[in-house]
Design an enzyme around this catalytic site. Structure first.
Site, short mmCIF file in Angstrom:
data_model
loop_
_atom_site.label_atom_id
_atom_site.label_comp_id
_atom_site.label_asym_id
_atom_site.label_seq_id
_atom_site.Cartn_x
_atom_site.Cartn_y
_atom_site.Cartn_z
N SER A 183 5.18 2.69 -10.78
CA SER A 183 5.13 1.28 -11.19
C SER A 183 5.60 1.13 -12.63
CB SER A 183 3.73 0.72 -11.01
OG SER A 183 2.77 1.44 -11.75
N TYR A 221 -2.87 0.51 -6.42
CA TYR A 221 -3.43 0.23 -5.10
C TYR A 221 -4.80 0.87 -4.92
CZ TYR A 221 -4.12 0.37 -0.05
OH TYR A 221 -4.66 0.25 1.20
N TYR A 281 2.64 -2.81 -8.35
CA TYR A 281 1.63 -1.74 -8.28
C TYR A 281 2.21 -0.53 -7.57
CZ TYR A 281 0.75 -2.95 -3.34
OH TYR A 281 0.89 -3.18 -1.99
N CYS A 282 1.64 0.63 -7.86
CA CYS A 282 1.92 1.85 -7.09
C CYS A 282 0.56 2.42 -6.70
CB CYS A 282 2.80 2.83 -7.86
SG CYS A 282 2.12 3.44 -9.42
N TRP A 283 0.46 3.72 -6.51
CA TRP A 283 -0.81 4.27 -6.02
C TRP A 283 -1.93 4.16 -7.05
CZ3 TRP A 283 -4.42 4.97 -2.94
CH2 TRP A 283 -5.37 6.00 -3.03
#
Length: 351
Positions: free
Chosen positions: A102, A123, A94-96
């Site tokens: 990602s 996230y 995952y990323c933001w």
């Protein structure tokens, strides 16, 4: 292998099977992350600022090209690190917001045979969930009592007996006083505390009672969500009573083994409230190893603070329970008996 996009609902079951990578910068990760994740940044702190600025000024195409320019030379390093840490080649990423970072990492790992599950919404989706969960309505019972009545120990015994608990001090890495950080790991940020808090809450049955220890709104540097704190103030409270000697002995058992210099610093943090004379007396007793003296000195202040805090709770919802000289098992039985005075035979008052 091609990646699979997963929803938050799918994430909860898969996280128990596969490790997680947080592809955000090290600064974002330090601020808060999904518990258990490993940070492998696609863009570091300074690179993230460069790409973010370019995105605002020139759009996504220029920002994407710049991102590849910055991270491209490190592709081989990222692959080597990931292969070393996760040889089974199955991973959640995952990323933001589940976007470029990602996606890049997912593409890169897929090239060497990783089975990738990428969290849709990133996230941000997880954080929205945890933010809302810790602010929901819960069926609380508050375990109160002056400093040294062993509330945390009783909370743990309640859990062993099958009761639902939330250990707020354990989550905050702080025992809730000037002395509360001594010997504890570093405290989480407020946001990460809420993530940890939500992780515990989601495992509990919201229809049943949950025991929590009476706390101030602030536990060290962490802050309870206002909505949850308000529920604590309006919830039934069982006020534990113990003899002064029992309280002093219990505190001495936990704190006498701690470094004297840290105990002295904790006393000095209270100097304005204690006054010069009592502060000096307490420090002298610590230096001499006279633990009963400095602890009894501190309890004069903490007992007054507790009485003030107790007045904040809803009237008519407090039971005083004297556990002086009573063993832990009998104490738990008495606590459960006291619980029925609020909830009857059922833990859910709406049954």
């Amino acid at each position: 292998m091609a990646e699979q996009l997963i929803s938050l609902d799918e994430f909860w079951s898969l996280r128990d099977q596969y490790p997680m990578i947080d592809a955000r910068s090290e600064g974002e990760f330090a601020q808060s992350h999904i518990p258990g994740a490993i940070n492998i940044p696609i863009l570091n702190n300074s690179e993230r600022i460069v790409v973010g600025t370019l995105y605002k000024e020139k759009g996504s195409e220029e920002a994407t090209i710049k991102g590849f320019e910055l991270v491209g030379p490190r592709f081989h390093l990222i692959l080597r690190e990931t292969l070393k840490k996760f040889p089974d080649k199955k991973i959640i990423i995952y990323c933001w917001r589940g976007g470029m970072r990602s996606q890049i990492l997912s593409w890169l790992l897929s090239m060497v045979g990783f089975e990738v599950y990428r969290l849709k919404g990133g996230y941000k989706t997880y954080r929205t969930y945890t933010f809302e969960l810790v602010r929901k309505d819960w069926n609380l019972i508050v375990l109160g009592g002056k400093t040294g009545t062993g509330k945390t120990r009783l909370l743990q015994k309640l859990q062993e007996s099958g009761e639902q608990i939330i250990d707020l001090e354990g989550l905050a890495n702080h025992k809730g006083s000037s002395f509360g950080s001594i010997g504890q790991p570093a405290q989480p940020t407020v946001e990460q505390f809420e993530n940890l808090f939500a992780e515990d809450l989601r495992r509990l049955d919201g229809k049943q009672s949950i025991w929590v220890e009476n706390e101030s709104k602030k536990i060290g540097r962490t802050i309870l969500p206002q909505e949850f704190y308000a529920q604590m103030l309006s919830a039934p409270l069982i006020d534990i009573q113990k003899s002064l000697k029992e309280r002093i002995d219990l505190i001495a058992e936990e704190y006498a083994i701690l470094p004297a210099d840290e105990l002295i610093l904790a006393v000095l943090r209270l100097k304005k409230r204690l006054g010069g004379l009592r502060t000096s007396q307490a420090i002298e007793a610590i230096v001499e190893g006279n633990h009963a003296d400095w602890i009894s000195n501190m309890l004069i202040y903490y007992d007054k603070a507790y009485s003030f805090d107790l007045d904040k709770h809803s009237a008519g919802k407090t039971i005083q329970l004297d556990l002086t000289g009573i063993d832990p098992d009998t104490s738990i039985k008495k606590l459960l008996d006291a619980k029925t005075k609020f909830h009857g035979k059922h833990t859910n008052p709406t049954d």
